[in-house]
Write a protein that holds these residues in place. Structure first.
Motif, PDB file in Angstrom:
ATOM      1  N   VAL A   1       0.837  -1.205   0.000  1.00 13.27           N
ATOM      2  CA  VAL A   1       0.000   0.000   0.000  1.00 13.27           C
ATOM      3  C   VAL A   1       0.869   1.251   0.000  1.00 13.27           C
ATOM      4  O   VAL A   1       0.539   2.255  -0.661  1.00 13.27           O
ATOM      5  CB  VAL A   1      -0.953  -0.027   1.205  1.00 13.27           C
ATOM      6  N   ALA A   2       1.992   1.213   0.729  1.00 12.54           N
ATOM      7  CA  ALA A   2       2.896   2.370   0.748  1.00 12.54           C
ATOM      8  C   ALA A   2       3.477   2.635  -0.634  1.00 12.54           C
ATOM      9  O   ALA A   2       3.568   3.794  -1.070  1.00 12.54           O
ATOM     10  CB  ALA A   2       4.012   2.139   1.768  1.00 12.54           C
ATOM     11  N   VAL A   3       3.868   1.584  -1.342  1.00 14.46           N
ATOM     12  CA  VAL A   3       4.396   1.748  -2.694  1.00 14.46           C
ATOM     13  C   VAL A   3       3.343   2.366  -3.607  1.00 14.46           C
ATOM     14  O   VAL A   3       3.623   3.284  -4.399  1.00 14.46           O
ATOM     15  CB  VAL A   3       4.877   0.394  -3.245  1.00 14.46           C
ATOM     16  N   VAL A   4       2.103   1.888  -3.488  1.00 13.64           N
ATOM     17  CA  VAL A   4       1.020   2.423  -4.310  1.00 13.64           C
ATOM     18  C   VAL A   4       0.770   3.891  -3.992  1.00 13.64           C
ATOM     19  O   VAL A   4       0.597   4.729  -4.901  1.00 13.64           O
ATOM     20  CB  VAL A   4      -0.251   1.580  -4.094  1.00 13.64           C
ATOM     21  N   CYS A   5       0.766   4.241  -2.709  1.00 18.25           N
ATOM     22  CA  CYS A   5       0.492   5.629  -2.322  1.00 18.25           C
ATOM     23  C   CYS A   5       1.606   6.563  -2.787  1.00 18.25           C
ATOM     24  O   CYS A   5       1.331   7.690  -3.249  1.00 18.25           O
ATOM     25  CB  CYS A   5       0.318   5.718  -0.811  1.00 18.25           C
ATOM     26  N   VAL A   6       2.859   6.111  -2.677  1.00 17.22           N
ATOM     27  CA  VAL A   6       3.969   6.948  -3.123  1.00 17.22           C
ATOM     28  C   VAL A   6       3.901   7.174  -4.630  1.00 17.22           C
ATOM     29  O   VAL A   6       4.062   8.312  -5.127  1.00 17.22           O
ATOM     30  CB  VAL A   6       5.314   6.310  -2.721  1.00 17.22           C
ATOM     31  N   HIS A   7       3.643   6.102  -5.378  1.00 12.56           N
ATOM     32  CA  HIS A   7       3.537   6.260  -6.825  1.00 12.56           C
ATOM     33  C   HIS A   7       2.372   7.166  -7.190  1.00 12.56           C
ATOM     34  O   HIS A   7       2.494   8.066  -8.043  1.00 12.56           O
ATOM     35  CB  HIS A   7       3.355   4.897  -7.484  1.00 12.56           C
ATOM     36  N   GLY A   8       1.222   6.937  -6.557  1.00 12.02           N
ATOM     37  CA  GLY A   8       0.049   7.755  -6.875  1.00 12.02           C
ATOM     38  C   GLY A   8       0.223   9.208  -6.504  1.00 12.02           C
ATOM     39  O   GLY A   8      -0.328  10.105  -7.165  1.00 12.02           O
TER      40      GLY A   8
END
Length: 218
Positions: free
Chosen positions: A166-173
């Protein structure tokens, strides 16, 4: 002379064979696996190109937290399948890097499938010479699942891997600039939250699996 009356013959042998058939070879189990495979295939077909996801020219630092949150919401609406695939890959990597946890989860899943969901109702569970009813079997599986998830390292592994994904997704988004070209379409046709999407997917999976499980329990 009149021929002797024909007595009805029940196909006892075929019935016994179908009852003794392994759960993994039953039509209900095969139908369940086929449905899962088809759902995954249809979901992956809706993913966006990975090159578009990793386009470095579309990244910039957000000016504020509210802008970052807005970017995450809009990017998730567009890259939903890609993001969920990335989270699944993080979970898979974590499990494969911890083989014992993977074996424990596979054993727990197999127990639910073959000891309860796809076990014929006329074949009670017998362990160590004791016969367990359906309620007792369900209770044992629930207690075992809670123990595995909350009292072993499996639960912490899953939670940590999920948080990383989820952290990877939030950073990318947050750092990828959404394109106005597709935002109007996506926001009008897709939901914008993790919980709403996962809740809808879970409801669809449960509704589709219910007839299969009912057939196996009949």
């Amino acid at each position: 002379m009149s021929s002797p009356p024909v007595l009805p013959i029940s196909n006892v042998e075929s019935q016994s064979q179908s009852q003794s058939q392994a759960p993994i070879a039953t039509p209900a189990f095969r139908s369940f696996i086929n449905h899962i495979s088809e759902s995954v295939r249809q979901g992956l077909a809706q993913r966006r190109p990975w090159t578009e996801l990793a386009d470095r020219s579309a990244f910039s630092k957000p000016d504020s937290f509210s802008e970052a949150a807005l970017r995450v919401r809009k990017n998730y609406s567009y890259f939903r399948v890609n993001y969920l695939t990335a989270i699944a890959l993080v979970l898979a990597f974590s499990l494969f890097s911890h083989p014992m946890s993977l074996l424990v989860l596979l054993g727990l899943l197999s127990a639910w499938l073959f000891l309860y969901l796809f076990r014929p109702s006329d074949q009670p569970l017998v362990l160590f010479g004791r016969t367990f009813s359906d309620k007792e079997t369900l209770g044992i599986l629930i207690v075992t699942s809670l123990f595995v998830v909350f009292l072993t390292t499996v639960g912490s592994l899953l939670i940590s891997a999920l948080l990383v994904g989820v952290a990877v997704v939030c950073v990318h988004g947050a750092f990828r600039v959404p394109e106005d070209l597709f935002l109007d379409e996506q926001e009008s046709s897709a939901s914008t939250g993790f919980l709403s999407f996962l809740g809808g997917a879970a409801s669809n999976a449960a509704a589709a699996a219910a007839p299969v499980v009912a057939a196996a329990r009949a």
